[in-house]
Each structure stands twice: as C-alpha cells, then as structure tokens.
Design an enzyme around this catalytic site. Structure first.
Site, PDB file in Angstrom:
ATOM      1  N   SER A  13      -8.796  44.726  18.080  1.00  0.00           N
ATOM      2  CA  SER A  13      -8.026  45.960  17.913  1.00  0.00           C
ATOM      3  C   SER A  13      -7.139  46.215  19.145  1.00  0.00           C
ATOM      4  O   SER A  13      -6.039  46.761  19.023  1.00  0.00           O
ATOM      5  CB  SER A  13      -8.943  47.153  17.648  1.00  0.00           C
ATOM      6  OG  SER A  13      -9.731  47.455  18.771  1.00  0.00           O
ATOM      7  N   ASN A  14      -7.597  45.801  20.314  1.00  0.00           N
ATOM      8  CA  ASN A  14      -6.758  45.967  21.505  1.00  0.00           C
ATOM      9  C   ASN A  14      -5.618  44.961  21.541  1.00  0.00           C
ATOM     10  O   ASN A  14      -4.516  45.291  21.982  1.00  0.00           O
ATOM     11  CB  ASN A  14      -7.610  45.874  22.772  1.00  0.00           C
ATOM     12  CG  ASN A  14      -8.430  47.120  22.969  1.00  0.00           C
ATOM     13  OD1 ASN A  14      -7.891  48.156  23.353  1.00  0.00           O
ATOM     14  ND2 ASN A  14      -9.716  47.053  22.667  1.00  0.00           N
ATOM     15  N   LYS A  64     -18.052  24.838  32.352  1.00  0.00           N
ATOM     16  CA  LYS A  64     -16.987  25.834  32.226  1.00  0.00           C
ATOM     17  C   LYS A  64     -15.699  25.317  32.862  1.00  0.00           C
ATOM     18  O   LYS A  64     -14.604  25.503  32.321  1.00  0.00           O
ATOM     19  CB  LYS A  64     -17.408  27.146  32.899  1.00  0.00           C
ATOM     20  CG  LYS A  64     -16.341  28.214  32.800  1.00  0.00           C
ATOM     21  CD  LYS A  64     -16.802  29.545  33.347  1.00  0.00           C
ATOM     22  CE  LYS A  64     -17.847  30.161  32.461  1.00  0.00           C
ATOM     23  NZ  LYS A  64     -18.042  31.595  32.727  1.00  0.00           N
ATOM     24  N   MET A  87     -15.326  37.740  25.775  1.00  0.00           N
ATOM     25  CA  MET A  87     -16.718  37.922  26.167  1.00  0.00           C
ATOM     26  C   MET A  87     -17.247  36.769  27.026  1.00  0.00           C
ATOM     27  O   MET A  87     -18.380  36.315  26.834  1.00  0.00           O
ATOM     28  CB  MET A  87     -17.585  38.121  24.915  1.00  0.00           C
ATOM     29  CG  MET A  87     -17.118  39.273  24.039  1.00  0.00           C
ATOM     30  SD  MET A  87     -16.873  40.820  24.946  1.00  0.00           S
ATOM     31  CE  MET A  87     -18.531  41.487  24.880  1.00  0.00           C
ATOM     32  N   ARG A  88     -16.417  36.301  27.931  1.00  0.00           N
ATOM     33  CA  ARG A  88     -16.856  35.258  28.860  1.00  0.00           C
ATOM     34  C   ARG A  88     -16.400  35.609  30.263  1.00  0.00           C
ATOM     35  O   ARG A  88     -15.376  36.265  30.423  1.00  0.00           O
ATOM     36  CB  ARG A  88     -16.226  33.915  28.505  1.00  0.00           C
ATOM     37  CG  ARG A  88     -16.855  33.257  27.344  1.00  0.00           C
ATOM     38  CD  ARG A  88     -16.170  31.965  26.996  1.00  0.00           C
ATOM     39  NE  ARG A  88     -16.720  31.495  25.753  1.00  0.00           N
ATOM     40  CZ  ARG A  88     -17.865  30.831  25.631  1.00  0.00           C
ATOM     41  NH1 ARG A  88     -18.522  30.489  26.725  1.00  0.00           N
ATOM     42  NH2 ARG A  88     -18.335  30.492  24.452  1.00  0.00           N
ATOM     43  N   HIS A 106     -11.992  47.265  30.361  1.00  0.00           N
ATOM     44  CA  HIS A 106     -13.434  47.523  30.324  1.00  0.00           C
ATOM     45  C   HIS A 106     -13.693  48.944  29.802  1.00  0.00           C
ATOM     46  O   HIS A 106     -13.068  49.901  30.278  1.00  0.00           O
ATOM     47  CB  HIS A 106     -14.042  47.361  31.720  1.00  0.00           C
ATOM     48  CG  HIS A 106     -15.522  47.553  31.700  1.00  0.00           C
ATOM     49  ND1 HIS A 106     -16.384  46.616  31.167  1.00  0.00           N
ATOM     50  CD2 HIS A 106     -16.294  48.599  32.088  1.00  0.00           C
ATOM     51  CE1 HIS A 106     -17.625  47.073  31.242  1.00  0.00           C
ATOM     52  NE2 HIS A 106     -17.597  48.272  31.793  1.00  0.00           N
TER      53      HIS A 106
HETATM   54  C1  GRF Z   1     -13.259  46.646  23.936  1.00  0.00           C
HETATM   55  O1  GRF Z   1     -14.081  47.780  23.962  1.00  0.00           O
HETATM   56  C2  GRF Z   1     -13.083  46.103  25.317  1.00  0.00           C
HETATM   57  O2  GRF Z   1     -13.012  47.075  26.308  1.00  0.00           O
HETATM   58  C3  GRF Z   1     -14.334  45.287  25.473  1.00  0.00           C
HETATM   59  O3  GRF Z   1     -14.497  44.666  24.216  1.00  0.00           O
HETATM   60  C4  GRF Z   1     -13.955  45.502  23.200  1.00  0.00           C
HETATM   61  C5  GRF Z   1     -13.000  44.697  22.375  1.00  0.00           C
HETATM   62  O4  GRF Z   1     -12.619  45.357  21.196  1.00  0.00           O
HETATM   63  N1  GRF Z   1     -14.224  44.393  26.578  1.00  0.00           N
HETATM   64  P1  GRF Z   1     -11.450  44.739  20.297  1.00  0.00           P
HETATM   65  O5  GRF Z   1     -11.840  43.298  19.955  1.00  0.00           O
HETATM   66  O6  GRF Z   1     -10.169  44.786  21.073  1.00  0.00           O
HETATM   67  O7  GRF Z   1     -11.389  45.573  19.055  1.00  0.00           O
END
Ligand code: GRF
Length: 188
Positions: A13-14, A64, A87-88, A106
């Site tokens: 979503s971001n 990595k 998520m890494r 964050h």
């Molecule tokens: C967000 O809350 C971001 O801050 C965190 O992971 C989430 C990602 O959400 N690190 P999306 O995949 O952008 O919907």
C-alpha cells in the site's frame, strides 16, 4: 530525471501511495520494484503501473552478501532506494552501493518500538502517542538517522486494528512528502 527503486515484501500500500504521488511529478519516477516474496500483492500493483519488477529469492544464495551482490547486478541506476515494508535487514553490500541513499519507513516513533511489530508493540505498551518515522538505513535495526516523523495519538480504548489503519494512512502521506522534501533539499 531522478530514479527511485522501491523494495517491498508484502501488500504494497505504501508502494502504491508513493507511485500514485510520483505520477504527479515529471522529474522523478520509480525505476523498479524489488520484491523478495514471489506471491506478494505488491508485485501486481507494480505490474499494473508498468513498473519493472525484480524478484529475488534470498534462500537461493549461500549468504546475504551473495544475494545482494546478485541483486545489485540486476538493479537499474538509482538516486534513492526506498524500503517500504521490506522485511529484511539490508546488509553491508547494498549499504555500500547506496551510501546515504537508502531510506526506510517505520510504523512507530523511533527510537521507540523498532523491529517488525512496531504498531502492536506501541499499542501493547500503552503509550499515548505513537506515529510514523522515515529514516536513513544503517547497519542496525531501524537505527539510522531520522529524516521525518509524524505523531499519532492513541485514543482511549482504541483497538489495534483501528490504530493500524490510522498509522497506515499517515504512512501513505508521510512517505511521499518525505521523498518530495529530499528532492527539494537536493539530498538526492
Ligand atoms: C508498513 O507499516 C511499513 O511501515 C512497515 O511494513 C508495512 C508495509 O505495508 N515497514 P504495505 O506493504 O506498504 O501495505
């Protein structure tokens, strides 16, 4: 033309909010999405927008560093890397390739509540104010220099789900605004 690369692992979503915003600008664009999860919804979002997708399976590499080296060879040139739900932990190989050019979003007011569950941790702790942070990425976990923050007050009795939705709405606003600010300041 400034080019961004967005790294994301999940819903995206971001990524979507940033891409939608950048369509209003002609001097900056997302050159690629990097995703480490082949089933992630963010991939479909990028495809719908015509943004090239680079998927990487970290488990296929011995380390990595090896994964990041292989990834680097596939990345287009970029002025800024944006971690939006990636998520890494970024390793030294990628950090060295983009010095002071990797930012992370964050969902808490750092340095409080770093890590993967920042929204829930703040909610469980009982703080009255949490929020959203955009920061430079360094070798630590959510520890780099802070660029921008937005507070979110937690209402009495507010459910975690309700707070999560409000945090995400603030993220969708703060991340594009911060990218705008970095460009305006000449930081990228
Ligand atoms: C967000 O809350 C971001 O801050 C965190 O992971 C989430 C990602 O959400 N690190 P999306 O995949 O952008 O919907």
């Amino acid at each position: 033309m400034k080019k961004l690369i967005v790294f994301a692992s999940g819903t995206g979503s971001n990524f979507q909010a940033l891409a939608d915003h950048l369509r209003t600008r002609s001097d900056v664009a997302i050159g690629a999405l990097v995703c480490d999860k082949p089933q992630a919804a963010v991939i479909g979002r990028a495809q719908a927008l015509g943004i090239p997708v680079i998927t990487i399976d970290y488990r296929a590499y011995a380390s990595k560093a090896a994964a990041e080296q292989a990834l680097l060879a596939r990345l287009p040139a970029a002025d800024l890397v944006v971690l939006a739900g990636f998520m890494r932990i970024v390793g030294p190989t990628l950090l060295a390739a983009f010095p002071d050019r990797i930012i992370n979003l964050h969902p808490a007011l750092l340095p409080s509540f770093p890590g993967r569950t920042g929204i829930e941790d703040a909610w469980r702790y009982g703080v009255k104010v949490t929020g959203v942070t955009v920061h430079y990425v360094d070798a630590g976990i959510d520890s780099g220099r802070i660029i921008a923050q937005a507070p979110v007050a937690i209402a009495v009795g507010e459910s975690l789900a309700h707070l999560e939705a409000r945090i995400h709405a603030v993220e969708h606003d703060l991340l594009p605004r911060t990218v705008d600010q970095l460009i305006l300041k000449g930081a990228i």
